[in-house]
Design an enzyme around this catalytic site. Structure first.
Site, PDB file in Angstrom:
ATOM      1  N   GLU A  40     -70.129  41.912 -41.206  1.00  0.00           N
ATOM      2  CA  GLU A  40     -70.566  42.809 -40.129  1.00  0.00           C
ATOM      3  C   GLU A  40     -70.916  44.182 -40.656  1.00  0.00           C
ATOM      4  O   GLU A  40     -71.764  44.873 -40.097  1.00  0.00           O
ATOM      5  CB  GLU A  40     -69.470  42.914 -39.060  1.00  0.00           C
TER       6      GLU A  40
ATOM      7  N   ASP B  29     -64.997  40.880 -42.729  1.00  0.00           N
ATOM      8  CA  ASP B  29     -65.187  41.652 -43.956  1.00  0.00           C
ATOM      9  C   ASP B  29     -64.495  43.008 -43.906  1.00  0.00           C
ATOM     10  O   ASP B  29     -64.131  43.517 -42.844  1.00  0.00           O
ATOM     11  CB  ASP B  29     -66.678  41.842 -44.246  1.00  0.00           C
TER      12      ASP B  29
ATOM     13  N   ARG C  37     -67.593  48.832 -21.056  1.00  0.00           N
ATOM     14  CA  ARG C  37     -68.783  49.567 -20.666  1.00  0.00           C
ATOM     15  C   ARG C  37     -69.905  48.573 -20.393  1.00  0.00           C
ATOM     16  O   ARG C  37     -70.329  47.857 -21.299  1.00  0.00           O
ATOM     17  CB  ARG C  37     -69.227  50.553 -21.751  1.00  0.00           C
TER      18      ARG C  37
END
Length: 407
Positions: free
Chosen positions: A145, A87, A184
């Site tokens: 999202e 999106d 990370r």
């Protein structure tokens, strides 16, 4: 594994012009969350062309814009999912390029066009190399999202992770140079909740305040008082953010309105504190308004949970990235207060969400995400697609040699 690594590099380079063309098509035709009809159809067409079997996955509203494609290797082995979001954002693009958005007020300003192009090409490479690994690779093309409740939650409820035991996702990062990636382990991104306040009083002529209950004044006190949630209630070692970006008091120079509306966001990286903080925000806002003879209605829309990467998977993935790109091109990422609905996947199975550098300082392509002039160095698409294919192969062939390359 070295020969497989070289083959992945070769195919990623050969397919780079087409990866760029896919990204540019998607960029030119962006669609908002839960409205990705043409985007989904285009990606489905690409999967058909690549001879990768897929199925449409209906979302909560039955739209069916999500797509799932399975690439079967040899028998047995692990299964891994590669996720892309599709999106765009309600932003008017200001870039003067041939492939600028043709949909007024809508722009791929968060890189989801690049994500989809990368996963398509990675899937194509893996499909061509399916005789070289055991197990299964699942490609997930997810809608929505950018808008709560997010497309990931609905796809999980529809069984998108059935038979999958790990997942990878990447996001472009315009603060990292093209050719680099960042990882990370553990906590990576915050939760995000929407806060809406409606402060009610009794409006009237601004020259007679003693006859009124001023919701503007009450709102001012509430906004200031709520800052103590972070400055005085949160553990100083626990990152938290409470920000209000929209305040509407629709009165006039000499008119006090009956009500004021406020919109903001609360973000943190600890789910237990998140719950307590939201309760505290509600209590302070309502109590303060009542103490000033007004009232405050509090609406909280629960957003995405904290994104926490699996430590072991992230360590393996980073090692594989160093083998593919060289250790000098793999960096550590800081904890950030952005939010991502990839966090829903990580709550179900081990997941690793990493960043792909797309910046080019010489060209001036360093604008941040959600900016109307965001541009990426498209050389990063070759890096991203090759790396994602390599990471999947490395997980499906865990006994291979992953020593860092000399590149």
């Amino acid at each position: 594994m070295k020969s497989m690594q070289n083959e992945v590099r070769r195919r990623a380079a050969e397919l780079a012009p087409e990866t760029i063309a896919i990204r540019r098509h998607l960029h030119k035709h962006p669609e908002l969350s839960f409205h990705e009809r043409e985007t989904s159809a285009y990606i489905a067409g690409m999967l058909e062309r690549f001879d990768i079997p897929f199925r449409r996955m209906p979302g909560p509203d039955g739209s069916g814009y999500g797509l799932v494609a399975d690439i079967e290797g040899g028998g047995g082995g692990h299964s891994i999912a590669l996720r892309a979001d599709m999106d765009a954002l309600p932003i008017t693009e200001e870039n003067d390029v041939e492939f600028r958005s043709t949909n007024d007020g809508v722009m791929h300003a968060c890189g989801h066009d690049a994500h989809s192009a990368i996963v398509l090409t990675a899937g194509r490479i893996l499909h061509e190399m399916r005789d070289h690994f055991n197990g299964r690779v699942r490609l997930i093309f997810q809608p929505a999202e950018e808008r709560s409740p997010g497309g990931a939650k609905g796809m999980i409820e529809q069984g998108v992770l059935s038979g999958v035991n790990r997942i990878l996702g990447e996001h472009i990062n315009p603060s990292l140079s093209a050719g680099t990636v960042g990882f990370r382990p553990g906590l990576m991104m915050a939760s995000a909740d929407e806060i809406y306040l409606t402060v009610s009083g009794r409006g009237g002529h601004a020259a007679a305040p003693s006859a009124l209950v001023d919701p503007v004044l009450i709102t001012s006190h509430i906004i200031v008082a709520l800052q103590q949630v972070v400055s005085r209630r949160a553990n100083p070692e626990l990152p938290s953010v409470l920000s209000f970006g929209r305040v509407i008091a629709d009165g006039a120079m000499n008119v006090i309105p009956d009500r004021v509306t406020v919109a903001g966001t609360f973000r943190t990286v600890n789910e237990e504190w998140r719950e307590r903080a939201l309760e505290t925000i509600t209590h302070i806002a309502q109590s303060l308004a009542e103490g000033m003879d007004g009232s405050c209605e509090v609406e909280i829309i629960r957003g995405y949970p904290v994104l926490e990467n699996d430590n072991k998977l992230t360590a393996r993935t980073r090692q594989a990235a160093e083998a593919y790109l060289g250790p000098q091109n793999v960096v550590d990422l800081p904890l950030v207060m952005w939010a991502e609905d990839f966090s829903y996947y990580n709550r179900e199975i081990p997941g690793c969400f990493y960043n792909l550098g797309v910046a080019n300082e010489q060209e001036g392509w360093t604008r941040p995400l959600h900016n109307s002039r965001l541009m990426i160095d498209e050389k990063a698409l070759e890096t991203g697609s090759g790396l994602m294919a390599w990471l999947a192969l490395s997980e499906l062939n865990p006994d291979g040699d992953l020593q860092a390359s000399e590149k």
